[in-house]
Write a protein that holds these residues in place. Structure first.
Motif, PDB file in Angstrom:
ATOM      1  N   PHE A 167      35.939  50.372  13.831  1.00 19.49           N
ATOM      2  CA  PHE A 167      36.555  49.572  14.890  1.00 19.49           C
ATOM      3  C   PHE A 167      36.837  48.157  14.418  1.00 19.49           C
ATOM      4  CE2 PHE A 167      36.109  46.493  18.295  1.00 19.49           C
ATOM      5  CZ  PHE A 167      37.023  46.959  19.219  1.00 19.49           C
ATOM      6  N   VAL A 168      35.938  47.605  13.625  1.00 23.54           N
ATOM      7  CA  VAL A 168      36.077  46.205  13.212  1.00 23.54           C
ATOM      8  C   VAL A 168      37.342  45.966  12.384  1.00 23.54           C
ATOM      9  CG1 VAL A 168      33.604  45.732  13.290  1.00 23.54           C
ATOM     10  CG2 VAL A 168      34.633  46.604  11.180  1.00 23.54           C
ATOM     11  N   ASP A 169      37.949  47.040  11.860  1.00 25.34           N
ATOM     12  CA  ASP A 169      39.152  46.886  11.036  1.00 25.34           C
ATOM     13  C   ASP A 169      40.431  47.261  11.785  1.00 25.34           C
ATOM     14  OD1 ASP A 169      37.807  46.004   8.721  1.00 25.34           O
ATOM     15  OD2 ASP A 169      37.220  48.056   8.251  1.00 25.34           O
ATOM     16  N   LEU A 170      40.322  47.595  13.067  1.00 23.68           N
ATOM     17  CA  LEU A 170      41.513  47.929  13.842  1.00 23.68           C
ATOM     18  C   LEU A 170      42.268  46.656  14.224  1.00 23.68           C
ATOM     19  CD1 LEU A 170      40.040  50.591  16.326  1.00 23.68           C
ATOM     20  CD2 LEU A 170      41.249  50.994  14.174  1.00 23.68           C
ATOM     21  N   ASP A 171      43.588  46.774  14.336  1.00 20.31           N
ATOM     22  CA  ASP A 171      44.358  45.631  14.838  1.00 20.31           C
ATOM     23  C   ASP A 171      44.129  45.500  16.339  1.00 20.31           C
ATOM     24  OD1 ASP A 171      46.587  47.097  16.387  1.00 20.31           O
ATOM     25  OD2 ASP A 171      46.657  48.037  14.413  1.00 20.31           O
ATOM     26  N   ASP A 172      44.557  44.389  16.919  1.00 16.47           N
ATOM     27  CA  ASP A 172      44.246  44.111  18.324  1.00 16.47           C
ATOM     28  C   ASP A 172      44.761  45.201  19.270  1.00 16.47           C
ATOM     29  OD1 ASP A 172      43.064  41.839  17.439  1.00 16.47           O
ATOM     30  OD2 ASP A 172      44.573  40.445  18.222  1.00 16.47           O
ATOM     31  N   GLU A 173      46.002  45.640  19.064  1.00 18.50           N
ATOM     32  CA  GLU A 173      46.583  46.635  19.981  1.00 18.50           C
ATOM     33  C   GLU A 173      45.825  47.956  19.913  1.00 18.50           C
ATOM     34  OE1 GLU A 173      50.905  48.791  20.880  1.00 18.50           O
ATOM     35  OE2 GLU A 173      50.715  47.242  19.350  1.00 18.50           O
ATOM     36  N   THR A 174      45.517  48.396  18.695  1.00 17.89           N
ATOM     37  CA  THR A 174      44.780  49.647  18.536  1.00 17.89           C
ATOM     38  C   THR A 174      43.364  49.513  19.070  1.00 17.89           C
ATOM     39  OG1 THR A 174      46.069  50.063  16.533  1.00 17.89           O
ATOM     40  CG2 THR A 174      44.141  51.441  16.892  1.00 17.89           C
ATOM     41  N   ALA A 175      42.769  48.347  18.876  1.00 22.92           N
ATOM     42  CA  ALA A 175      41.417  48.125  19.384  1.00 22.92           C
ATOM     43  C   ALA A 175      41.396  48.162  20.911  1.00 22.92           C
ATOM     44  CB  ALA A 175      40.895  46.773  18.886  1.00 22.92           C
ATOM     45  N   TRP A 176      42.415  47.605  21.550  1.00 17.92           N
ATOM     46  CA  TRP A 176      42.495  47.673  23.018  1.00 17.92           C
ATOM     47  C   TRP A 176      42.657  49.113  23.477  1.00 17.92           C
ATOM     48  CZ3 TRP A 176      41.207  45.821  27.348  1.00 17.92           C
ATOM     49  CH2 TRP A 176      41.060  44.461  27.547  1.00 17.92           C
ATOM     50  N   ASP A 177      43.513  49.858  22.763  1.00 27.02           N
ATOM     51  CA  ASP A 177      43.703  51.271  23.097  1.00 27.02           C
ATOM     52  C   ASP A 177      42.402  52.039  22.910  1.00 27.02           C
ATOM     53  OD1 ASP A 177      45.604  53.596  23.583  1.00 27.02           O
ATOM     54  OD2 ASP A 177      44.726  54.174  21.654  1.00 27.02           O
ATOM     55  N   TYR A 178      41.648  51.678  21.893  1.00 29.43           N
ATOM     56  CA  TYR A 178      40.353  52.324  21.643  1.00 29.43           C
ATOM     57  C   TYR A 178      39.411  52.079  22.818  1.00 29.43           C
ATOM     58  CZ  TYR A 178      36.252  53.707  18.840  1.00 29.43           C
ATOM     59  OH  TYR A 178      35.131  54.326  18.355  1.00 29.43           O
ATOM     60  N   PHE A 179      39.369  50.835  23.303  1.00 26.59           N
ATOM     61  CA  PHE A 179      38.536  50.531  24.470  1.00 26.59           C
ATOM     62  C   PHE A 179      38.992  51.343  25.683  1.00 26.59           C
ATOM     63  CE2 PHE A 179      36.537  46.624  22.736  1.00 26.59           C
ATOM     64  CZ  PHE A 179      35.266  46.803  23.266  1.00 26.59           C
ATOM     65  N   ASP A 180      40.309  51.435  25.888  1.00 24.74           N
ATOM     66  CA  ASP A 180      40.820  52.178  27.036  1.00 24.74           C
ATOM     67  C   ASP A 180      40.445  53.653  26.950  1.00 24.74           C
ATOM     68  OD1 ASP A 180      41.896  49.931  28.142  1.00 24.74           O
ATOM     69  OD2 ASP A 180      43.908  50.258  27.343  1.00 24.74           O
ATOM     70  N   ARG A 181      40.565  54.217  25.752  1.00 26.78           N
ATOM     71  CA  ARG A 181      40.231  55.635  25.585  1.00 26.78           C
ATOM     72  C   ARG A 181      38.750  55.880  25.874  1.00 26.78           C
ATOM     73  NH1 ARG A 181      43.809  58.990  23.129  1.00 26.78           N
ATOM     74  NH2 ARG A 181      45.728  58.043  22.357  1.00 26.78           N
ATOM     75  N   TRP A 182      37.900  55.014  25.367  1.00 25.17           N
ATOM     76  CA  TRP A 182      36.469  55.167  25.638  1.00 25.17           C
ATOM     77  C   TRP A 182      36.174  54.931  27.118  1.00 25.17           C
ATOM     78  CZ3 TRP A 182      31.836  55.309  22.281  1.00 25.17           C
ATOM     79  CH2 TRP A 182      32.142  55.830  21.014  1.00 25.17           C
ATOM     80  N   GLY A 183      36.923  54.066  27.750  1.00 20.50           N
ATOM     81  CA  GLY A 183      36.728  53.817  29.169  1.00 20.50           C
ATOM     82  C   GLY A 183      37.095  55.009  30.033  1.00 20.50           C
ATOM     83  N   ARG A 184      37.919  55.940  29.477  1.00 23.79           N
ATOM     84  CA  ARG A 184      38.290  57.162  30.205  1.00 23.79           C
ATOM     85  C   ARG A 184      37.603  58.384  29.612  1.00 23.79           C
ATOM     86  NH1 ARG A 184      43.382  55.019  28.941  1.00 23.79           N
ATOM     87  NH2 ARG A 184      43.728  56.768  27.528  1.00 23.79           N
ATOM     88  N   GLY A 185      36.685  58.198  28.702  1.00 26.21           N
ATOM     89  CA  GLY A 185      36.082  59.322  27.983  1.00 26.21           C
ATOM     90  C   GLY A 185      34.842  59.877  28.657  1.00 26.21           C
ATOM     91  N   LEU A 186      33.938  60.392  27.837  1.00 28.22           N
ATOM     92  CA  LEU A 186      32.693  60.956  28.339  1.00 28.22           C
ATOM     93  C   LEU A 186      31.794  59.850  28.887  1.00 28.22           C
ATOM     94  CD1 LEU A 186      32.039  63.380  25.339  1.00 28.22           C
ATOM     95  CD2 LEU A 186      33.141  63.909  27.517  1.00 28.22           C
ATOM     96  N   VAL A 187      30.711  60.274  29.536  1.00 25.70           N
ATOM     97  CA  VAL A 187      29.816  59.297  30.163  1.00 25.70           C
ATOM     98  C   VAL A 187      29.298  58.300  29.133  1.00 25.70           C
ATOM     99  CG1 VAL A 187      27.616  59.017  31.373  1.00 25.70           C
ATOM    100  CG2 VAL A 187      29.158  60.893  31.994  1.00 25.70           C
ATOM    101  N   LEU A 188      28.897  58.815  27.984  1.00 23.26           N
ATOM    102  CA  LEU A 188      28.371  57.923  26.937  1.00 23.26           C
ATOM    103  C   LEU A 188      29.442  56.934  26.479  1.00 23.26           C
ATOM    104  CD1 LEU A 188      26.211  57.072  24.914  1.00 23.26           C
ATOM    105  CD2 LEU A 188      27.033  58.874  23.377  1.00 23.26           C
ATOM    106  N   GLN A 189      30.667  57.409  26.311  1.00 21.08           N
ATOM    107  CA  GLN A 189      31.749  56.526  25.886  1.00 21.08           C
ATOM    108  C   GLN A 189      32.029  55.469  26.944  1.00 21.08           C
ATOM    109  OE1 GLN A 189      34.513  59.849  25.147  1.00 21.08           O
ATOM    110  NE2 GLN A 189      34.714  59.078  23.059  1.00 21.08           N
ATOM    111  N   ARG A 190      32.123  55.886  28.196  1.00 19.15           N
ATOM    112  CA  ARG A 190      32.402  54.930  29.278  1.00 19.15           C
ATOM    113  C   ARG A 190      31.287  53.898  29.376  1.00 19.15           C
ATOM    114  NH1 ARG A 190      33.509  59.666  32.307  1.00 19.15           N
ATOM    115  NH2 ARG A 190      31.718  59.256  33.664  1.00 19.15           N
TER     116      ARG A 190
END
Length: 211
Positions: A131-154
């Protein structure tokens, strides 16, 4: 009369036994090799140029990976450029997070450390880097995906956001942008009464049921 099964004589039986053993042996060797290759590939992919970065002396209570993750999240979650807000270089966001983590019970702190490591490393499987090497847009998308993911991810995505946001907005320099003049308890001089006692501490828990 039923003919009973008998093992092949001499060399043939030995050859078949060795063949099976050799097959099992090479299968195990191949499986171990594939596992080692996968693990090695993961370890190679999770390498980051940031690993060579020197961690500040004040961040001694954070592991190097925790510091890099929280510092990257600071830049992703709190973009202050072009806004009438103090930048996150001025507000000690990561230091404030470290202070909050120091108040946690050891077991909970360890679990959170494992969760932060999972959040950082899991990006390797989808993006080929941490994650630390993702660009800002991809990192935001990563947060969004985890926010809609499994309980542990959310849960992890929410905890990280809450840690970073509270660490930023607790600083008085961020309050004027919200026209917030501070807690009334400070302005009115109200004495701190401590935390409200839990029902178990009172020794007489009302149940609300019939006597």
């Amino acid at each position: 009369m039923t003919q009973q099964y008998s093992a092949p004589s001499g060399p043939e039986w030995l050859q078949q036994g060795l063949a099976r053993r050799r097959f099992l042996k090479w299968t195990l060797v191949a499986s171990a090799g594939m596992t080692a290759a996968a693990a090695g590939g993961f370890l190679w992919l999770r390498r980051s140029p940031l690993d060579q970065q020197r961690i500040p002396d004040w961040a001694g209570e954070l592991s190097a990976q925790e510091f890099l993750l929280l510092d990257r999240c600071r830049r992703v979650l709190l973009p202050t450029e072009g806004r009438d807000l103090p930048d996150t270089e001025t507000v000690p966001v990561v230091a404030n997070v470290q202070r909050t983590l120091s108040l946690m019970a050891p077991a909970l702190r360890q679990q959170l450390s494992q969760g932060l490591g999972l959040f950082d490393n899991a990006a390797v499987f989808r993006h080929g880097c941490r994650f630390v090497d993702l660009d800002d847009e991809t990192a935001w998308d990563y947060f969004d995906r985890w926010g809609r993911g499994l309980v542990l991810q959310r849960t992890l995505a929410t905890v990280i956001k809450q840690l970073l946001y509270s660490a930023y907005w607790r600083d008085e320099r961020t309050w004027p942008a919200l026209q917030f003049d501070g807690p009334v308890s400070d302005r009115w001089g109200l004495a701190y009464l401590g935390n409200a006692p839990m029902p178990e501490e009172q020794g007489n828990v009302p149940t609300g049921g019939p006597e």
